[in-house]
Design a protein around this motif. Sequence first.
Motif, PDB file in Angstrom:
ATOM      1  N   ASN A 192     -10.326  16.931  30.157  1.00 22.68           N
ATOM      2  CA  ASN A 192      -9.750  16.593  31.452  1.00 22.68           C
ATOM      3  C   ASN A 192     -10.636  17.225  32.529  1.00 22.68           C
ATOM      4  O   ASN A 192     -10.397  18.349  32.960  1.00 22.68           O
ATOM      5  N   ILE A 250     -12.946  10.389  30.692  1.00 24.68           N
ATOM      6  CA  ILE A 250     -11.722  10.734  29.967  1.00 24.68           C
ATOM      7  C   ILE A 250     -11.415   9.709  28.885  1.00 24.68           C
ATOM      8  O   ILE A 250     -11.104  10.065  27.746  1.00 24.68           O
ATOM      9  N   TYR A 256      -5.712  11.810  32.592  1.00 25.95           N
ATOM     10  CA  TYR A 256      -5.509  12.450  31.286  1.00 25.95           C
ATOM     11  C   TYR A 256      -4.197  11.953  30.667  1.00 25.95           C
ATOM     12  O   TYR A 256      -4.151  11.588  29.484  1.00 25.95           O
TER      13      TYR A 256
END
Length: 274
Positions: free
Chosen positions: A116, A133, A178
């Motif tokens: 993240n 991500i 995330y």
Amino acid sequence: MLRTTIKQSVRQFNANASSSIKCHRLEGKVAIVTASTEGIGLSIARRLAQEGAKVMLSSRKEANVKKAVEELKSEGLQVAGTVCHVGKAEQRKNLFEKTKTNFGGLDILVSNAGINPAVGPALDSDEEVWDKIFDINVKCTYLLMKESLPLLKCSKSPSIIIMSSIAGYQPYNLLSIYSISKTALLGLIKATTSELADKGIRINGIAPGMIRTKMSQLLYESEENHELVKMNISMRRLGMPDEIAGLAAFLASDDASYITGETIIVSGGTNSRL
């Protein structure tokens, strides 16, 4: 004072958890755990090895791999390690090849690597953040699964465990991308369950809540933050990495032989779904 108390509690919990382990459910099995040199990954690797598995550790940094391997070997556990950035195809290939060379095959894949690199609302996030991500958290998880199949199909009781997050069910505002990537992993598990079952492979996920790791340090390093976080947790405390490791060992074992396609939340009672 708070930090000292936290460290003492961590040490006491780890000591109690280690001394209470009596199962040998994973004797004769071989496991890979990615991102396994600290935090949840290291705890999972340790627990699988304590239950009898031979475990291949991996991480992006050679020094971290060496340190973790030495630590677990000093505890009498059967482990080896190799550098593996899951985003690099040649390093993933090397991970599987070294596992086969060192231990003869593969029974358990634990995909724990995730990143993240930025915080902020979803609509304020840059395209680069999305790409980075999703590349590591989702695409590379899929690639690890796919590339593990030649070895897992030779196992008598193969299992894949994917590390998602409670954020996959209840997104965190400042960890929006995330959180979305962790929701995608829930879909990946569901989408591949039947196909893997046809090959005799079980796949399950673990969705940790607030666990005391380096990634969550900002949430508990000050007493004020710590109290705010605990307000949303029914058990009024953060979880410990070993509390995730115990579930991973269960899911990898024959005790979970009729469980596949599920994601189990480990959150101390944090609200997440009906």
